[in-house]
Each structure stands twice: as C-alpha cells, then as structure tokens.
Design a protein around this motif. Structure first.
Motif, short mmCIF file in Angstrom:
data_model
loop_
_atom_site.label_atom_id
_atom_site.label_comp_id
_atom_site.label_asym_id
_atom_site.label_seq_id
_atom_site.Cartn_x
_atom_site.Cartn_y
_atom_site.Cartn_z
N ALA A 128 0.83 -1.21 0.00
CA ALA A 128 0.00 0.00 0.00
C ALA A 128 0.86 1.25 0.00
O ALA A 128 0.59 2.21 -0.74
N ALA A 129 1.91 1.27 0.82
CA ALA A 129 2.76 2.46 0.91
C ALA A 129 3.47 2.73 -0.41
O ALA A 129 3.55 3.88 -0.87
N VAL A 130 3.99 1.69 -1.04
CA VAL A 130 4.69 1.87 -2.31
C VAL A 130 3.73 2.32 -3.41
O VAL A 130 4.07 3.18 -4.23
N ALA A 131 2.52 1.76 -3.43
CA ALA A 131 1.53 2.17 -4.44
C ALA A 131 1.20 3.65 -4.30
O ALA A 131 1.17 4.39 -5.29
N VAL A 132 0.97 4.10 -3.07
CA VAL A 132 0.67 5.51 -2.84
C VAL A 132 1.91 6.37 -3.15
O VAL A 132 1.81 7.43 -3.79
N GLY A 133 3.08 5.93 -2.69
CA GLY A 133 4.29 6.70 -2.90
C GLY A 133 4.62 6.90 -4.36
O GLY A 133 5.02 8.00 -4.78
N ARG A 134 4.46 5.86 -5.17
CA ARG A 134 4.72 5.99 -6.60
C ARG A 134 3.72 6.94 -7.26
O ARG A 134 4.09 7.75 -8.12
#
Length: 522
Positions: A128-134
């Motif tokens: 979830a964090a990587v999806a939002v961060g990207r």
C-alpha cells in the motif's frame, strides 16, 4: 473442493477485482478500499476463514517474486545498511517491545506467547505504501528502502515466530539454538535461492520460446518456496534471491519474453493483491467470533495500546538507525528528515501477519485474543497510516521532480550512446557485406529511425528472399535493425552496471527496444 466453495471464491475474486477497478478509475489507493469493502460486507456474507497455507504457499511466493523481479538489485545493494536495519533489526526490536507490552497487559500469558504476537505483528507490508508513494512521486531512495524491507522482513519475523511458538507448545530451545536456527534458515534460503537462480538462468538462456519461458517463470516461485521450506530453510529469502537474480539478468532473455513477462505479472499482481486485501477485511466475523464473553472495553484498551506501541517502536528505531551510523560512516549520505518520517510512518501491516496468527495451533494460550489483536493491528495500520500517508507526503513537500529530470537527462544521454553504438554496428555490417546486397533506401530508414528515437528522448527534457536469392528490403531491414538493437541494448546494460543509469530507467528504455524487436520478429 465443493462447487459452492468454488463459487464463493469466484465471487470473492470477482468482487475484489471490481472494487480494485473502481479504485483505479478514481485514483484511490486500491489496497485500502479493498480492506474497507471487505469489512463492510463481512457481516453480510458467509464467513470465510483465511487458511495460512493458502497465503504462505499460494499467494506469498508469486507476490514476492514479482516484486523482486521489478526491484533493482544494484539499488538494493546500495541501500543494504538501511534495509538490513529495518528487515532484521526493526523486526527483532518490534518483537521485543510489543512482546514486553503484551506481557505487561496480560501477565498470565507466557512470555514466549507474547513474543510470538510481537513477531506476528513485526513485519510491515509495503504494498500500500509503495503504491501511494509511486502515485504521488515519492523519491526513489525511500521507495527502494520500503521495497527492500518488505522483501526480507517476513523471513526474520517468521523465523522468530516459529521459535516462540515452539517454546510455548513444549519443544522450546535455548537462545543459542534460536540464533542457530535463524542463521540456518537465512543461509539455507540464500543457498537454495542461488542454486535455483543459476539453474533457472541456464534453462531460460537456452529455451528461446517466449511462451515456454514465461510458463517456467510462473512455476519458479512456487518450486523455490516449496523446496526451501521442505528443508526448513527460508522460502521467502530463496524466492527473493531468485527474483533479484533473474530480474538483473532479464536482458539476456528474448525481447518477446520480456514483453510477455511484463503483461503476465501485471495481471498476476493485480489479481492476487486484490484478493489478498479483500480477504483481510473479510476476516472480521471469523475473528470476532472468538471473543465471546470478553469485556469490549478491556479488549479495546489492548488494541489501542498495541497499535500505539507498534507505531511508536518503528519511529524509535528508524531515526537512530538512520543517523547514528553517520557518526562513523562519514561518507554515507545523510537522508533528509522528511524521508525518515515517511519511512517511519509507512508501517502498514498485511496479510502475512494474519496468516501467521491463523497458523497459531489450537489450544495455544489466548489464541483467539491474539488473533483479534493481530487483526485489529493490521486494520488500524492500514486505515490510520494508509489513509493519512498521502497527506503526509504532500505536507512534507516531498517530490521526485528533480529525480525525474535527472532520469530524463540520463535516459537521453543513454539513448544517444545506444544510438551511436547501433549506427556503428550498422557501418560494420555495411563494410562486411557486398555492396549489391545493400539497398540505399533501407539504410537511410535505419539511420533515420535511430536518430529520430534519440531526438525524441532529448525532447522529453522540454516537457524471406527476393530475386536471385537476394534479401528483400523488408527482411534486410529487420536483420540489420536487430543487429543495431543488440548493440544498443549492450550499451544500456553496461551503463546500468556502471551505475550511470538506474534500473528503472533501463527498464523504461529497453521496453521500447523490446517492443520494436517483437514487431520485427513478427
């Protein structure tokens, strides 16, 4: 499996994909919307208990493998200190802190059982964090650290979890034996991963059939995970090692294989991640059913205390581990405090924690309560931290605009170098072959095509046989263009290995070459 069970799973998968589709259309974080949807419909549908074997043997291997394939081995190596501090050090620290607090809250609970819960909760899931961060343009280094942490922390947590569970159920081991088991699982996972990686690389290098190669690639994570776990080594580490190795050497496979591989794993990731996050929310009813007779206020107090300690422990570890080593590592880069805050807040837990909790044996002390505490911690981290994560990134004014400019600049320079190599190879072929076989208009087309692609990259910074057995112009064009593409790809890979080009940029540039080569092959 009964037909009704199969139909139910089909409905779960279909519903999860539909919710993920809505999230994609609206630009919302799909993992969080899926969890919320699962929580809402859980009381309205027949309960579905999450089977640990399903997660650990069916969902986890391909998701880890896909993430490793897409990761940059060189970038992970450059950030190995930060990744190791999180994936090993933070997991052990969280286990001790959470376990100690749980033992204080529940003094009748054996200390080893409290540490088992700490190990279950310890590993974050960065999906979830990587999806939002990207989506919001988070810089590459914190993204790389989060990805690297999520690739390796499960191995640490699951090993500590096994030791703690064994201590409770009667075949406990000493601290020295526990450290020995940890080293065995880690080293065993690395060795098995390397063995499978070398064998897979050898096989894929000789197949030269895109359909067969991608089928083999789909089987590799399952075979690797099962092989490692069968000898009690870390299947997680083994799968990650294979994925990183094959991802690093992906340029050695055919262009058709790479084009098909990208599409295949995008579909696999989308489907599995959608189902996994929906399953988290759907566990509400099965988890609540074990709390009958307990005081809601008492349980709520436990939940809030463990959630707070879990979040705080990450910050307590992240800041010192980011800055204290700089006292003796003078040449190490000093991370901006905004990046450290983002990494500290990106502690969302995921389905691996739930799978480990459901795998606690029946008759284990306070099993139902431990399961609920795990579930509530996963839900709270996903919703509280996940929903506020985009706002945090915006408030801290963290952006990858500078990196994007540098990526475009390095891409343009790499394209220019690759085009020059391709044109040089074309000139070599022209010197080697008799002049009557070379058609002037084909040569001009080849030169113009290479020069046009290089020009396009720079602009981004501003925003058969013929008669007599001779080759036909189209066949000649394809043959010569393939020679040029091979030379261009060789230069791009060399620039990557020299760290003058990032893996992400390499994938973007070579994807253009792969598509063109795939068209030429047709």
């Amino acid at each position: 499996m009964e037909a009704s069970t199969g139909l139910y799973w089909l409905l779960v998968a279909g519903g999860a994909i539909a919710v993920a589709w809505v999230a994609r259309r609206r630009g919302w974080p799909a993992p969080l919307l899926l969890v919320l949807a699962g929580l809402v419909v859980s009381p309205l549908v027949p309960s579905i208990k999450l089977e640990p074997e399903l997660i650990l043997y069916v969902f986890l291997p391909p998701l880890l493998y896909s993430a490793a394939l897409e990761s940059s081995y060189l970038s992970l190596r450059e950030n190995k200190r930060a990744i190791g501090m999180l994936s090993i050090g933070l997991v052990l620290f969280t286990t001790l802190v959470v376990g100690g607090v749980v033992h204080l809250l529940l003094p009748d609970l054996p200390l080893a059982a409290a540490f088992a819960l700490g190990a279950i909760i310890a590993p974050p899931d960065a999906v979830a964090a990587v999806a939002v961060g990207r989506r919001l343009g988070l810089p590459r280094r914190p993204l790389t650290i989060l990805i690297g942490e999520s690739l390796f922390n499960d191995a640490t947590a699951l090993t500590v979890y096994r030791v703690a569970i064994g201590a409770v159920v009667g075949h406990g081991i000493s601290l020295i034996e526990g450290v020995g088991e940890f080293l065995y699982t880690a080293v065993g996972g690395v060795l098995i991963g390397l063995a499978v990686a070398l064998a897979s690389g050898w096989l894929l290098g000789r197949t030269r059939d895109a359909l067969v190669e991608n089928t083999v690639m789909l089987l590799i994570p399952f075979a690797t995970y099962l092989g490692a776990e069968s000898v009690h080594a870390s299947g997680v580490i083994a799968v990650v090692i294979v994925g990183l190795y094959l991802g690093y050497r992906m340029h050695r496979t055919g262009a058709g294989t790479r084009v098909l591989l990208s599409s295949v794993w995008k579909v696999v990731d989308f489907m599995l991640e959608s189902i996994v996050f929906a399953l988290i929310g759907l566990q509400l009813v099965p988890v609540l059913s074990g709390l009958a007779g307990r005081s809601p206020w008492e349980v709520a107090g436990y939940v809030l205390a463990i959630f707070a300690v879990t979040v705080l422990a990450r910050f307590v570890w992240v800041f010192p581990s980011a800055y204290l080593p700089l006292l003796w590592l003078k040449s190490a880069p000093r991370p901006p405090w905004q990046h450290v805050v983002i990494v500290g807040w990106a502690g969302m837990r995921g389905v691996v924690s739930l799978a480990a909790a459901f795998a606690i044996p029946e008759g284990f002390p306070e099993r139902d309560l431990l399961l609920f505490l795990t579930f509530s911690t996963v839900i709270l981290t996903l919703l509280v931290q996940g929903l506020t994560f985009p706002t945090l990134i915006r408030k801290l004014r963290v952006s990858s605009e500078r990196e994007e400019y540098e990526d475009n600049l390095s891409e343009a320079a790499a394209q220019q170098a690759a085009v020059e190599a391709g044109l040089a190879r074309l000139e070599e072929v022209l010197r080697e072959e008799p002049g009557d076989q070379i058609h002037g208009e084909v040569i001009d087309m080849l030169r113009q095509k290479s020069e046009r692609r290089a020009l396009t990259a720079w602009e981004r910074l501003g925003g058969g046989t013929g008669q007599g057995g001779a080759e036909t112009p189209s066949r000649l064009y394809r043959r010569l263009r393939r020679e040029m593409l091979a030379a261009e790809r060789e230069v791009l890979v060399r620039l990557r290995d020299e760290r003058r080009l990032d893996d992400e940029v390499l994938r973007r540039v070579t994807a253009e070459l792969d598509f063109e080569e795939a068209i030429l092959e047709r």
